[in-house]
Design a protein around this motif. Structure first.
Motif, PDB file in Angstrom:
ATOM      1  N   GLU A  27      12.928   4.911  -3.764  1.00 43.50           N
ATOM      2  CA  GLU A  27      12.154   4.167  -4.733  1.00 43.50           C
ATOM      3  C   GLU A  27      11.037   3.398  -3.982  1.00 43.50           C
ATOM      4  O   GLU A  27      11.444   2.981  -2.941  1.00 43.50           O
ATOM      5  N   ILE A  28       9.896   3.290  -4.557  1.00 46.08           N
ATOM      6  CA  ILE A  28       8.675   2.406  -4.157  1.00 46.08           C
ATOM      7  C   ILE A  28       8.322   1.363  -5.191  1.00 46.08           C
ATOM      8  O   ILE A  28       8.077   1.752  -6.159  1.00 46.08           O
ATOM      9  N   ILE A  29       8.076   0.253  -4.702  1.00 49.60           N
ATOM     10  CA  ILE A  29       7.607  -0.992  -5.717  1.00 49.60           C
ATOM     11  C   ILE A  29       6.128  -1.281  -5.029  1.00 49.60           C
ATOM     12  O   ILE A  29       6.250  -1.661  -3.806  1.00 49.60           O
ATOM     13  N   LEU A  30       5.244  -1.323  -5.793  1.00 46.10           N
ATOM     14  CA  LEU A  30       3.917  -1.765  -5.600  1.00 46.10           C
ATOM     15  C   LEU A  30       3.335  -2.493  -6.744  1.00 46.10           C
ATOM     16  O   LEU A  30       3.894  -2.692  -7.762  1.00 46.10           O
ATOM     17  N   HIS A  76       4.920 -14.050 -16.716  1.00 40.37           N
ATOM     18  CA  HIS A  76       5.349 -12.846 -17.471  1.00 40.37           C
ATOM     19  C   HIS A  76       4.954 -11.625 -16.858  1.00 40.37           C
ATOM     20  O   HIS A  76       3.525 -11.579 -16.677  1.00 40.37           O
ATOM     21  N   CYS A  77       5.912 -10.577 -16.487  1.00 40.84           N
ATOM     22  CA  CYS A  77       5.328  -9.420 -16.033  1.00 40.84           C
ATOM     23  C   CYS A  77       5.797  -8.202 -16.627  1.00 40.84           C
ATOM     24  O   CYS A  77       6.754  -8.282 -17.271  1.00 40.84           O
ATOM     25  N   THR A  78       5.168  -7.088 -16.597  1.00 43.60           N
ATOM     26  CA  THR A  78       5.285  -5.723 -17.111  1.00 43.60           C
ATOM     27  C   THR A  78       5.535  -4.730 -16.068  1.00 43.60           C
ATOM     28  O   THR A  78       4.908  -4.875 -15.098  1.00 43.60           O
ATOM     29  N   VAL A  79       6.683  -3.931 -16.003  1.00 40.54           N
ATOM     30  CA  VAL A  79       6.792  -3.031 -14.937  1.00 40.54           C
ATOM     31  C   VAL A  79       6.453  -1.402 -15.649  1.00 40.54           C
ATOM     32  O   VAL A  79       7.462  -1.193 -16.474  1.00 40.54           O
ATOM     33  N   PHE A  80       5.806  -0.789 -14.782  1.00 42.50           N
ATOM     34  CA  PHE A  80       5.657   0.505 -15.149  1.00 42.50           C
ATOM     35  C   PHE A  80       6.306   1.489 -14.210  1.00 42.50           C
ATOM     36  O   PHE A  80       6.149   1.129 -13.037  1.00 42.50           O
ATOM     37  N   PHE A  81       6.492   2.739 -14.518  1.00 46.51           N
ATOM     38  CA  PHE A  81       7.118   3.758 -13.670  1.00 46.51           C
ATOM     39  C   PHE A  81       6.188   4.896 -13.567  1.00 46.51           C
ATOM     40  O   PHE A  81       5.707   5.326 -14.936  1.00 46.51           O
ATOM     41  N   GLY A  82       6.101   5.541 -12.557  1.00 46.39           N
ATOM     42  CA  GLY A  82       5.444   6.830 -12.278  1.00 46.39           C
ATOM     43  C   GLY A  82       5.703   7.508 -11.151  1.00 46.39           C
ATOM     44  O   GLY A  82       6.176   6.986 -10.180  1.00 46.39           O
ATOM     45  N   LYS A 135       9.074   8.427  -6.390  1.00 47.10           N
ATOM     46  CA  LYS A 135       9.261   7.519  -7.696  1.00 47.10           C
ATOM     47  C   LYS A 135       8.947   5.966  -7.325  1.00 47.10           C
ATOM     48  O   LYS A 135       9.374   5.405  -6.413  1.00 47.10           O
ATOM     49  N   CYS A 136       7.801   5.615  -8.216  1.00 45.69           N
ATOM     50  CA  CYS A 136       7.168   4.336  -7.734  1.00 45.69           C
ATOM     51  C   CYS A 136       7.259   3.521  -9.031  1.00 45.69           C
ATOM     52  O   CYS A 136       6.901   3.909 -10.304  1.00 45.69           O
ATOM     53  N   PHE A 137       7.529   2.259  -8.810  1.00 41.57           N
ATOM     54  CA  PHE A 137       7.291   1.212  -9.905  1.00 41.57           C
ATOM     55  C   PHE A 137       6.344   0.243  -9.658  1.00 41.57           C
ATOM     56  O   PHE A 137       5.948   0.065  -8.528  1.00 41.57           O
ATOM     57  N   GLU A 171       0.745  -1.402  -0.119  1.00 35.30           N
ATOM     58  CA  GLU A 171      -0.187   0.141  -0.218  1.00 35.30           C
ATOM     59  C   GLU A 171       0.823   1.305  -0.095  1.00 35.30           C
ATOM     60  O   GLU A 171       1.897   1.250   0.411  1.00 35.30           O
ATOM     61  N   MET A 172       0.332   2.258  -0.573  1.00 37.52           N
ATOM     62  CA  MET A 172       0.876   3.501  -0.404  1.00 37.52           C
ATOM     63  C   MET A 172      -0.108   4.734  -0.832  1.00 37.52           C
ATOM     64  O   MET A 172      -0.764   4.465  -1.779  1.00 37.52           O
ATOM     65  N   ALA A 173      -0.352   5.722   0.228  1.00 37.71           N
ATOM     66  CA  ALA A 173      -1.614   6.688  -0.297  1.00 37.71           C
ATOM     67  C   ALA A 173      -0.943   7.531  -1.174  1.00 37.71           C
ATOM     68  O   ALA A 173       0.312   7.876  -1.271  1.00 37.71           O
ATOM     69  N   PRO A 174      -1.700   8.260  -1.963  1.00 36.67           N
ATOM     70  CA  PRO A 174      -3.099   8.049  -1.940  1.00 36.67           C
ATOM     71  C   PRO A 174      -3.661   7.042  -3.024  1.00 36.67           C
ATOM     72  O   PRO A 174      -4.745   6.958  -3.298  1.00 36.67           O
ATOM     73  N   VAL A 175      -2.536   6.267  -3.663  1.00 41.66           N
ATOM     74  CA  VAL A 175      -2.674   5.467  -4.747  1.00 41.66           C
ATOM     75  C   VAL A 175      -3.406   4.015  -4.573  1.00 41.66           C
ATOM     76  O   VAL A 175      -4.252   3.489  -5.135  1.00 41.66           O
ATOM     77  N   ALA A 176      -2.913   3.599  -3.190  1.00 48.69           N
ATOM     78  CA  ALA A 176      -3.406   2.296  -2.937  1.00 48.69           C
ATOM     79  C   ALA A 176      -3.624   2.189  -1.277  1.00 48.69           C
ATOM     80  O   ALA A 176      -2.490   2.019  -0.727  1.00 48.69           O
ATOM     81  N   LYS A 177      -4.571   2.577  -0.779  1.00 48.40           N
ATOM     82  CA  LYS A 177      -4.769   2.826   0.518  1.00 48.40           C
ATOM     83  C   LYS A 177      -6.028   2.047   1.308  1.00 48.40           C
ATOM     84  O   LYS A 177      -7.179   2.116   0.806  1.00 48.40           O
TER      85      LYS A 177
END
Length: 528
Positions: free
Chosen positions: A76-79, A110-116, A122-124, A47-53
């Motif tokens: 960096e944060i991985i979610l 198989h996974c895809t990793v996004f950054f934003g 800085k979140c992956f 979890e990380m606010a506010p995107v996944a709380k």
């Protein structure tokens, strides 16, 4: 992204062991101004606010990651890439790693990793392409395969770090959902060359531990049941045929924190470890408590855009304009009575019998009562709806069953007293927010409540540090002993109550101090 003036290092260094007497805080050593090398820190979190709380964990990751970055570290944060992410808070989201193959059972997913960027952080985001549909379920938790979902996320997070050539100084994991990360690191990835990272695990609540069976080992590639079922590693302390993910995190991490010194003491020595007490005793040299901070960019009456009138400790009378606005909004009588409030999840942990008792006691003692909250349990919601109908005609009581962010801010600003009568409370954010708004907390002497609220009449703290009322026993007389004193002080000694409000507002529960404490912990484990 907003910036703020950087706080100087406090020089305070927490001991690596938990606080032996949580009710007394030691004097910090003299301030030292020394250059600190920049660290590369990666948070792996569900979890990380506010995107996944869902709860307080999300706020901690949001606040702590910013504080660490402000102090010059690369964070960096991985979610997981949930389908329920608040995409309106993610900026410049784009694909950065297309072909991440994560070992799973006898094959790989198989996974895809996004950054934003999430408000500058800085979140992956890891998106698995699998028939298991791990993170596209319209909810974050609550599924029969939650253990496997987060075991996969943990394996995917560390596989991504390895494949992307990232070698952080610190990997900071949170709760049972990511407690397998240190297990994977030390059992698999160190042999592949990931020898640099050290792991800090923060446990926000011991009630949930990720207890599961042998299937986990086959799924994740930990193929030695006799090794991992060992009671010295991941074997559950009470169930012979079960694995305990949180226990694995404690055993394999370089340092374990929980969210207040008092809660560290209670979980190891006070019977609140939900079966993990023996493990905490074994690993006590790498266990301690750090009180959470709150984000004063969000919770601050001087800048709060939710309030009709903003105020500070220097113009505290403006708080009463918000009190009038709250009464107008909830159609309460405008009189000389104090407003007692409860804001929070209607969960048995929060002391619901005492909340119910406090409603009627407050009304009898010449106070008004406001409640804002809802429960994940329908029978509890029904019970409080029944109370609401019973008290519907009272000009001094309003129960709001649900959650409303705007109303929450107005209650914090407009109430005089906030009630937090928890059965147990790892840290608690409610009382920290209330203090900032000059709303006096009445709390039970447990966990983080005991570490942050100091009784006006009975604390051994200096007068200017006393900021609320406390009670020990989880019963009606215990509650009345503290709430009664608060209401009496409001009516009979208004100048004393006003000083208490000022003390509350001057207290610093920002992320400044905890940020320094975590950096000291990171330094401690980097050299081990």
């Amino acid at each position: 992204m907003r910036t703020r003036k950087e706080h100087p290092d406090s020089g305070y260094e927490p001991e690596p062991e938990p606080h032996p007497q949580p009710q007394h805080e030691p004097s910090p050593p003299p301030v030292q101004h020394e250059h600190r090398p920049s660290l590369f820190i990666v948070h792996v979190t569900p979890e990380m606010a506010p995107v996944a709380k869902v709860g307080g964990l999300a706020d901690v990751v949001f606040g702590l990651s910013r504080e660490l970055a402000i102090r010059g570290n690369h964070v960096e944060i991985i979610l997981p890439k949930y389908d329920t992410l608040r995409y309106d808070h993610i900026f410049e989201l784009h694909e950065v790693y297309r072909d991440l193959w994560v070992p799973w059972y006898e094959g790989a997913i198989h996974c895809t990793v996004f950054f934003g960027f999430v408000h500058g952080r800085k979140c992956f985001f890891i998106e698995p392409h699998s028939h298991d549909n791990f993170f596209n379920r319209n909810s974050i938790y609550g599924f029969a395969d939650d253990v496997l979902r987060y075991a996969f996320f943990s394996r995917a997070a560390i596989e991504f770090l390895w494949k992307a050539g990232k070698h952080p100084d610190i990997i900071h994991c949170h709760d049972w959902q990511t407690a397998l990360v240190p297990v994977f690191l030390y059992e698999i990835y160190q042999q592949l060359g990931m020898t640099h990272p050290r792991v800090c695990l923060t446990i926000h609540n011991y009630k949930h531990q990720g207890v599961t069976g042998a299937e986990l080992l086959r799924a994740t590639g930990l193929h030695q049941p006799e090794r991992f079922f060992d009671r010295l590693r991941m074997g559950d302390n009470h169930h012979k045929d079960a694995l305990n993910l949180l226990k694995g995190g404690i055993v394999y991490s370089n340092f374990i924190t929980t969210v207040s010194p008092r809660y560290a003491f209670e979980t190891k020595d006070g019977g609140q470890g939900f079966g993990l007490e023996p493990t905490l005793h074994t690993h006590h040299m790498k266990y301690g408590g750090v009180v959470n901070g709150i984000d004063y960019d969000v919770w601050n009456p001087e800048i709060d855009h939710h309030l009709p009138v903003r105020y500070s400790v220097d113009n505290i009378d403006a708080k009463y304009d918000n009190k009038r606005a709250l009464r107008h909004r909830l159609m309460l009588a405008d009189n000389e009575k104090p407003i007692v409030a409860f804001i929070g999840r209607l969960d048995p942990q929060k002391g619901l019998e005492l909340v119910r008792h406090a409603i009627f006691y407050s009304l009898e003692r010449g106070a008004q009562f406001v409640l804002l909250g809802s429960s994940p349990y329908q029978n509890i919601n029904n019970d409080f709806w029944g109370l609401k109908h019973m008290l519907n005609d009272s000009p001094d009581c309003h129960l709001e069953i649900g959650f409303d962010e705007d109303l929450a801010h107005l209650i914090y600003a407009g109430a005089d007293i906030i009630l937090v009568p928890s059965q147990f409370e790892p840290c608690g954010l409610t009382q920290l927010i209330a203090l900032r708004y000059g709303t006096i907390p009445v709390v039970r002497t447990v966990g983080g409540l005991a570490d942050t609220v100091f009784d006006k009449d009975f604390s051994d703290r200096p007068l200017h540090e006393r900021n609320g009322y406390r009670f020990d026993n989880y019963d009606g007389p215990g509650l009345e002993s503290a709430l009664g004193r608060a209401i009496d002080c409001y009516h009979q000694f208004p100048e004393h109550f006003r000083e208490l409000m000022k003390n509350a507002m001057r207290a610093d529960y920002s992320w400044n101090r905890p940020g320094q404490d975590y950096l000291n912990i990171y330094d401690f484990v980097r050299n081990r």
